[in-house]
Each structure stands twice: as C-alpha cells, then as structure tokens.
Scaffold this motif. Structure first.
Motif, mmCIF file in Angstrom:
data_model
loop_
_atom_site.group_PDB
_atom_site.id
_atom_site.type_symbol
_atom_site.label_atom_id
_atom_site.label_comp_id
_atom_site.label_asym_id
_atom_site.label_seq_id
_atom_site.Cartn_x
_atom_site.Cartn_y
_atom_site.Cartn_z
ATOM 1 N N LYS A 186 3.649 11.169 -14.392
ATOM 2 C CA LYS A 186 2.604 11.082 -13.376
ATOM 3 C C LYS A 186 2.723 9.779 -12.593
ATOM 4 C CE LYS A 186 -2.425 11.231 -12.793
ATOM 5 N NZ LYS A 186 -3.743 11.330 -13.490
ATOM 6 N N LEU A 187 2.985 8.695 -13.319
ATOM 7 C CA LEU A 187 3.159 7.399 -12.669
ATOM 8 C C LEU A 187 4.392 7.409 -11.769
ATOM 9 C CD1 LEU A 187 2.258 4.473 -12.371
ATOM 10 C CD2 LEU A 187 3.545 3.923 -14.438
ATOM 11 N N LEU A 188 5.450 8.046 -12.224
ATOM 12 C CA LEU A 188 6.668 8.140 -11.417
ATOM 13 C C LEU A 188 6.425 8.867 -10.103
ATOM 14 C CD1 LEU A 188 9.575 8.931 -13.912
ATOM 15 C CD2 LEU A 188 9.495 7.095 -12.238
ATOM 16 N N SER A 189 5.735 10.005 -10.183
ATOM 17 C CA SER A 189 5.471 10.773 -8.962
ATOM 18 C C SER A 189 4.580 9.992 -8.006
ATOM 19 C CB SER A 189 4.838 12.120 -9.315
ATOM 20 O OG SER A 189 3.615 11.939 -9.988
ATOM 21 N N GLN A 190 3.619 9.226 -8.533
ATOM 22 C CA GLN A 190 2.755 8.417 -7.678
ATOM 23 C C GLN A 190 3.556 7.335 -6.961
ATOM 24 O OE1 GLN A 190 -0.280 6.917 -10.280
ATOM 25 N NE2 GLN A 190 -1.445 8.847 -10.318
ATOM 26 N N PRO A 435 -4.045 -2.868 -9.987
ATOM 27 C CA PRO A 435 -2.593 -3.077 -9.922
ATOM 28 C C PRO A 435 -1.907 -1.940 -9.180
ATOM 29 C CG PRO A 435 -3.234 -2.318 -12.101
ATOM 30 C CD PRO A 435 -4.508 -2.535 -11.338
ATOM 31 N N ILE A 436 -0.653 -2.145 -8.817
ATOM 32 C CA ILE A 436 0.104 -1.098 -8.130
ATOM 33 C C ILE A 436 0.195 0.147 -8.993
ATOM 34 C CG2 ILE A 436 2.429 -0.498 -7.313
ATOM 35 C CD1 ILE A 436 2.719 -3.316 -6.309
ATOM 36 N N ALA A 437 0.359 -0.047 -10.291
ATOM 37 C CA ALA A 437 0.443 1.089 -11.209
ATOM 38 C C ALA A 437 -0.009 0.620 -12.586
ATOM 39 C CB ALA A 437 1.865 1.638 -11.270
ATOM 40 N N GLY A 438 -0.649 1.502 -13.331
ATOM 41 C CA GLY A 438 -1.082 1.168 -14.678
ATOM 42 C C GLY A 438 -2.450 1.715 -14.994
ATOM 43 N N ARG A 439 -2.835 1.577 -16.256
ATOM 44 C CA ARG A 439 -4.130 2.102 -16.719
ATOM 45 C C ARG A 439 -5.296 1.219 -16.305
ATOM 46 N NH1 ARG A 439 -2.869 4.002 -22.967
ATOM 47 N NH2 ARG A 439 -0.866 5.022 -22.540
ATOM 48 N N GLY A 440 -5.035 -0.024 -15.986
ATOM 49 C CA GLY A 440 -6.097 -0.944 -15.601
ATOM 50 C C GLY A 440 -5.637 -2.365 -15.813
#
Length: 467
Positions: A186-190, A435-440
């Motif tokens: 999911k993170l990759l596609s985002q 952040p640019i990506a991550g859970r928080g």
C-alpha cells in the motif's frame, strides 16, 4: 509511419539542437547499403564502446534480408543495453540522458544504444556519517553507481529497483528501491502515485525538490518529513527491515521511508560497536537532544527567578552585570552561531583558521569585555552548539533550534506558564507532523508497538530476525 529519411533527420536535428548546442554530436554513415545517422551528447559518449558498435554495423553487406529494427538489433548490435524506440520525444529524452540514437533509412523509429559514461566523482566516504569501523564508501551523484553499491550488498532477486521519471522538463530518474515481499504494498503504491503526479516542472534541488513535491503541506511544522543518508550500509539495513528507498539521480542523498521521530535517534556508529556500547550511545543521544531543546529556556527562567535557587544550585546564577537583557543575549547568540555557520560555508580552506580565530573573538573575549554577553550565556550556548553536532540529521537539528527559540520567547513573555504552554505546543507539533510515508510521526508510541519501540531505544544483538 515511415517518413522520408531526410525529413526525419531534419526534425531530430531541430529537436536535439544540432548546430545550436555545441555538445550535441551527429554523424552520417552507412549501415549496409542504406543511409543512417546517429546522435549523442559529447560529454556522455563512451568512445571505445561506441566505435566498436558502429564498426560492427558497418560490416553488414546488405539490409535486404532484415525486415525491421528488431531483427537488426538481435543480429548485429553488440551493445548490451540497446532497444528500439518509435516515440520521438522519448528518444530525445533518452539522448539527453546519455544514450546514443541511431536511425536507419527505410525503418520506423530508431535504435537507442546505452554507450554512455557519466562524469562523476569517485566513491568515497561522505563527510557526514563517518565511522571508526566499517565500510568507507558512499553514494555518488550517479543513480546507476548507487544501485550497484546496493546490489553488491544485497544479492537477492527480491531486491527491486523501479524507475520513475519525474518532471516533464528535467526528466529526472527516481528509483523506488525495495525488497519484494517485505515492503508495504500500500505504501509503495502511494509513493508511486505521488511521484508520477508530482506538480513540478524541473528538479533543480534534487532530493529537496522531490521531498517538497510529495510531502504533505505543513510549512509551519519544522520537524523533517524524511530522512537522508549517503551511506550504502545504512540504506542496506533500511531495506532489510522492509523500508523503501528513493534513489534520485544527480544527488548522493538517498531518502529513507517511512520515517518517525525516534528514527532520528539511530546512528550508524551504534551498529559498529557492541550492543551495550551502542545502547549507551543511543541513550546519550536521546537525552542530549532533549536538553538541546529545553536547556536555555529553563536556565533563563531559573536565573531570572533567583528565589528558587538555593545552595548548592546558586552556581547557576549570573555573577556579573550586563547591558543587554538576558533573553536578548540568548537570541543574539543563536543568530550569531547561524551567521558563523553560513560564513564558514563560503570561507576558502586557506582562510579557515583565520575565520575560526575571528569567530572565537566575536563570541568570546570581545563580547564579554564590551558587556554585550555574560560568560554564562556563552557556556550554555556552547553546549547547544556542540549538541547540534551529536544529531546526524541537519534538518532535525534546525527543528530543535526553532523549538528552543520559541520556548525562550514563551518563557520571556509568560514565565513558567509560557514555558509549559510552549512544551505542549512542541508536543502537538510532533503529534500532528505528517511524514511523507509511515504510520505516524510518533510511531511506535502512537500507535503503540512495544517490540518496535524496544528496537529503537535499545541496540539489539544481531540474530536471525535482526540482521
């Protein structure tokens, strides 16, 4: 559709800038019994490889039995990385990226030969992130060499480097690097979608341009939204943990995703020492970062309310008189330290020692004798300046600096209530940072993950699931 050869060559000459750009080289030749022409940027051409490929093509007696460029590619092209291309704009973009374009009369499209050699510096240890033990290599400005440094360490077919072109004008190469099966899909596609839809026309500042284009809009929040490294061993460890890298052409800085606040407490030297020493260094770094934020505002409140300082804590009090208010002294030295940093970046090496002496005089003896500053201010600001270098992330260092200055202003205006409200404001900024990506940004505290928190606070020994 097959256009007359002369018209095709004229259009490519105009598009590539032949005659307009001194570094664009074109040459007419014969392949078999037909006319051909090639284009290459002079600064990219790898002469020996290109000469060998052209020599092989010129030995073809006739092209009558070769129906298309794919057949010509399979039978006579000796360059390993070669392909056919029928899109004129894509071919021009690849030529500007260093490839050689060859068109042959009677065939649609052209051949793209990767016979380039980028001008780049040698692989060497980066200035930031030096280690006493361990490898002393570092990323460079070539994305291909950086990919090779990763391949050397991870010889696994699961390692995937996916290229994405960013910006219509710069056509900058960005590689999504991850381990298939370990990275979050999911993170990759985002990230893939963010890169492809990035609203930028050119990538002038390399990693910073990319980061600002795909990061959430929070100009008021000083905390960094991504981490960077120039060390291949750090990038390799991040990949093995299931994280994602962004390799960006023309910069040695690699973006590490996802990111959280406690990730900035990790440093490569923790892992080149035994676990006990690495844990000690990590704890020291955490408390130094905490003190870096609160020490000058807290000291200001204590010395301006001396009734609360009884022996043996009265040594914290200011002993002499000064002409400048204490809060203004602290802010003035904060600004002077930054001015000296900026000046040192523009100082030639031959004048470096003279500049260091001048800076020491400005912030030392002259300032105290003229009663602009008291010695105690210099002591605490010296600790702050040194502690900034204990933080390997320049972005996090400036975030701590801005929070410290805001706390000082709050303490100056509202005293202890202002200091308390400032601390709450800093915590709110941390909790709401996107952040640019991550859970928080506060993960693994929010949401809580005990195992992940323990691994960030303690340096664990290398085991089967921790290598």
């Amino acid at each position: 559709m097959n256009r007359p050869f002369a018209e095709k060559c004229r259009q490519l000459d105009d598009l590539l800038g032949v005659g307009r750009c001194f570094d664009m080289v074109s040459r007419e030749l014969y392949v078999g019994d037909r006319r051909a022409k090639l284009w290459v940027v002079n600064g990219y051409a790898k002469d020996l490889l290109l000469e060998r490929a052209v020599e092989k093509l010129q030995t073809i007696p006739t092209l009558a039995d070769i129906p298309d460029l794919d057949a010509l590619l399979r039978r006579y092209v000796t360059v390993c990385d070669a392909t056919t291309c029928c899109d004129r704009m894509q071919a021009a973009s690849d030529v500007f990226a260093g490839k050689t374009l060859l068109v042959v009369e009677g065939y649609d499209g052209g051949l793209l030969l990767d016979a380039k050699e980028y001008p780049t510096r040698s692989v060497q240890e980066p200035d930031s992130g030096k280690v006493l033990r361990g490898s002393h290599d570092g990323f460079v400005e070539s994305i291909m060499e950086n990919a090779a440094l990763l391949r050397r360490r991870i010889r696994d077919p699961a390692l995937t480097l996916e290229r994405v072109r960013v910006s219509r004008r710069s056509q900058c190469d960005v590689a999504l690097c991850y381990l298939e099966g370990r990275a979050d899909r999911k993170l990759l596609s985002q990230l893939r979608e963010k890169l492809r839809s990035a609203p930028i026309r050119s990538v002038a500042m390399s990693q910073e341009t990319i980061a600002e284009a795909i990061a959430p809009r929070q100009w008021y929040n000083p905390f960094p939204k991504t981490r960077y490294t120039e060390r291949p061993d750090v990038a390799t460890a991040s990949l093995m943990e299931g994280n994602i890298l962004l390799l960006i052409d023309n910069t040695p800085a690699v973006m590490l995703l996802p990111v959280s606040l406690l990730r900035f407490n990790e440093e490569i030297n923790d892992y080149y020492f035994p676990p006990l020493v690495g844990t000690y260094l990590r704890i020291i770094r955490f408390f130094v970062m905490l003190l870096n934020v609160i020490i000058t505002p807290l000291w200001y409140l204590l010395v301006t309310d001396p009734a609360g300082l009884t022996p043996p804590w009265d040594f914290l009090l200011v002993q002499g008189d000064c002409s400048v208010p204490l809060a203004l002294q602290l802010l003035l030295v904060e600004l002077l330290v930054d001015v000296l940093k900026l000046a040192s970046l523009n100082t030639p090496d031959a004048l470096g020692n003279s500049f260091s002496m001048l800076g020491a005089l400005i912030l030392g003896d002259f300032a105290v004798q003229s009663r602009w500053l008291v010695p105690e201010v210099l002591v605490y600001m010296a600790f702050v300046a040194v502690s900034n270098f204990a933080q390997h992330s320049f972005e996090m260092g400036y975030a701590c600096k801005l929070c410290r200055m805001a706390l000082l202003l709050c303490a100056f205006t509202l005293r202890w209530w202002g200091f308390a409200l400032g601390l709450v404001g800093v915590l709110v900024l941390m909790a709401t940072a996107k952040p640019i990506a991550g859970r928080g940004y506060l993960y693994p505290l929010l949401p809580f993950d005990g195992k992940a928190l323990r691994s960030l606070l303690l340096r664990r020994p290398a085991k089967k699931d921790n290598t």
